[in-house]
Design an enzyme around this catalytic site. Structure first.
Site, PDB file in Angstrom:
ATOM      1  N   THR A 136      88.392  18.685  89.554  1.00 17.87           N
ATOM      2  CA  THR A 136      87.499  19.826  89.755  1.00 17.87           C
ATOM      3  C   THR A 136      87.263  20.536  88.415  1.00 17.87           C
ATOM      4  O   THR A 136      86.128  20.850  88.049  1.00 17.87           O
ATOM      5  CB  THR A 136      88.122  20.816  90.771  1.00 17.87           C
ATOM      6  N   ASN A 191      83.035  10.250  98.148  1.00 20.25           N
ATOM      7  CA  ASN A 191      84.331  10.404  98.805  1.00 20.25           C
ATOM      8  C   ASN A 191      84.260  10.428 100.331  1.00 20.25           C
ATOM      9  O   ASN A 191      85.262  10.214 100.986  1.00 20.25           O
ATOM     10  CB  ASN A 191      85.022  11.684  98.313  1.00 20.25           C
ATOM     11  N   GLN A 209      86.775   8.668  92.856  1.00 15.44           N
ATOM     12  CA  GLN A 209      86.999   7.695  93.939  1.00 15.44           C
ATOM     13  C   GLN A 209      86.863   6.263  93.449  1.00 15.44           C
ATOM     14  O   GLN A 209      87.439   5.341  94.016  1.00 15.44           O
ATOM     15  CB  GLN A 209      85.992   7.936  95.078  1.00 15.44           C
ATOM     16  N   SER A 227      90.885  11.514  88.352  1.00 15.84           N
ATOM     17  CA  SER A 227      91.888  12.417  88.925  1.00 15.84           C
ATOM     18  C   SER A 227      93.176  11.651  89.217  1.00 15.84           C
ATOM     19  O   SER A 227      93.130  10.460  89.518  1.00 15.84           O
ATOM     20  CB  SER A 227      91.324  13.007  90.222  1.00 15.84           C
ATOM     21  N   HIS A 282      95.529  12.154  91.727  1.00 17.60           N
ATOM     22  CA  HIS A 282      96.001  11.898  93.091  1.00 17.60           C
ATOM     23  C   HIS A 282      95.141  10.929  93.893  1.00 17.60           C
ATOM     24  O   HIS A 282      95.489  10.610  95.030  1.00 17.60           O
ATOM     25  CB  HIS A 282      96.200  13.226  93.847  1.00 17.60           C
ATOM     26  N   THR A 297      98.864  25.017  77.311  1.00 16.93           N
ATOM     27  CA  THR A 297      99.843  23.955  77.074  1.00 16.93           C
ATOM     28  C   THR A 297      99.699  22.871  78.140  1.00 16.93           C
ATOM     29  O   THR A 297      99.618  23.173  79.329  1.00 16.93           O
ATOM     30  CB  THR A 297     101.266  24.553  77.117  1.00 16.93           C
ATOM     31  N   CYS A 323      89.295  16.683 101.014  1.00 16.39           N
ATOM     32  CA  CYS A 323      89.772  17.561  99.946  1.00 16.39           C
ATOM     33  C   CYS A 323      88.977  18.858  99.893  1.00 16.39           C
ATOM     34  O   CYS A 323      88.865  19.488  98.871  1.00 16.39           O
ATOM     35  CB  CYS A 323      89.758  16.834  98.608  1.00 16.39           C
TER      36      CYS A 323
END
Ligand code: PLP
Length: 345
Positions: A27, A109, A142, A162, A164, A203, A295
């Site tokens: 995102t 997705n 995806q 991404s 995950h 960081t 999501c």
């Protein structure tokens, strides 16, 4: 570790070390692409920059574009056909000298449709706009686990991935940015200590980045094997489901063996408004499925993706997405089907 991670991601995308920016999510990477490019364009004197996105982008692109629209950016929402694919001729005609960015997702997705990014890359990269524009961004969140993501072959300037969605940790993303001789192509949206080449201060979350990179290494070894296995399971599930409920139809690409659809996503329309009842029942009997995007916090709204295919709101409300993965087994499929059979009875 951070350097080694950057190097691995760069290799996976056929990019250079300095072109990889780590973020806290896809995102955020999508936000950086859209906001960063348009802000930079405005700063360099383009008064009303145009961006072109598809109507079925993930909300992290769609909502960002809507925000930008309120701030002097012209946003064109490209329609898609019944299968969810954009029209290349229409895209070509929409490019003008103010167009700074085209953002089309690599794969969707909710319905799994794969966009013709290679062809889009050819069109966008050969159009002569002002300076470095237009640039092409693709959300490959995806797509990355199954498709080739060579940024040079695809001719994309920006790419999002991404953690995950490839069995890595949550809360970590990547934005690839093609660099060139030209001045810096985008403005930072998170400013501060100047980490990530000044484009994303703060960081870095090294454990998450290292986790993402392990997932990237692993997925590269098994992309093809997974795709084959998962698409066979999906096809078998669909054939069985369609036998139990013959009135079900597919949303998106109708031919599940087509190269225009991802192996892992199945979006099914259930007639007679059966979907909502089923969804709740599925939850009770241990089948995790979703109406709309998994999501999104707004998944109770009927899917805008299904409606963009030209289907009614009622059809959008009556559709369920099933996802399959590397850990799904044949036994899971048979088990799910027999539970659904029992429930329908
Ligand atoms: N883009 C697509 C296509 C997605 O499916 C998702 C879902 O997670 C995202 C972006 C957002 O990713 P993240 O959750 O890492 O912000």
């Amino acid at each position: 570790m951070l350097d080694a991670s950057r190097e691995t991601i760069a290799k996976a995308l056929n990019a250079d070390f300095r072109q990889i920016i780590f973020t806290a999510s896809a995102t955020e990477a999508n936000n950086l692409a859209l906001r960063g490019v348009t802000e930079r364009a405005k700063a360099s004197g383009i008064e009303r920059p145009r961006i072109i996105i598809s109507q079925i982008e993930h909300e992290s692109v769609l909502e960002t574009a809507r925000k930008l629209e309120k701030n002097g950016v012209e946003v064109i929402y490209l329609a898609v056909n019944r299968e969810g694919i954009i029209d290349l001729e229409v895209l070509q005609k929409l490019l003008n000298e103010r167009t700074v960015l085209v953002s089309v997702m690599y794969a969707n997705n909710e319905i799994g449709t794969i966009e013709p990014i290679r062809e889009i890359g050819k069109i966008v990269s050969t159009y002569r706009g002002i300076g470095v524009y237009p640039m092409l961004h693709t959300d490959a969140v995806q797509a990355f686990q199954f498709l080739d993501c060579d940024v040079n072959e695809l001719r994309v300037d920006l790419m999002t991935i991404s953690g995950h969605k490839i069995y890595g940790p949550k809360g970590v993303g990547v934005l690839y940015i093609r660099s060139g001789k030209q001045e810096k192509k985008l403005e930072a949206i998170v400013t501060g200590g100047g980490q990530e080449y000044g484009l994303r201060s703060g960081t870095e979350n090294v454990p998450a980045i290292v986790g993402l990179v392990e997932a990237v290494k692993e997925i590269q070894k098994v992309k093809k094997k997974n795709a084959k296995k998962i698409s066979t399971l999906k096809l078998s599930f669909w054939n069985k489901l369609n036998k139990i409920l013959p009135k079900t139809e597919l949303n998106g690409v109708g031919d599940l063996k087509s190269t225009s659809t991802l192996p892992n996503i199945l979006n099914v329309y259930f007639s007679d408004r059966l979907a909502l009842d089923l969804l709740m029942t599925f939850d009770r009997i241990g089948i995790m499925a979703s109406a709309g995007s998994a999501c999104s916090m707004r998944s109770l709204e009927p899917s805008y993706v299904i409606q963009a295919l030209g289907h009614s709101r009622v059809r959008a409300e009556s559709s369920i997405r099933f996802s399959f993965g590397a850990l799904t087994t044949r036994k899971d499929i048979l088990d799910a089907v027999s539970r659904i059979k029992a429930v329908i009875k």
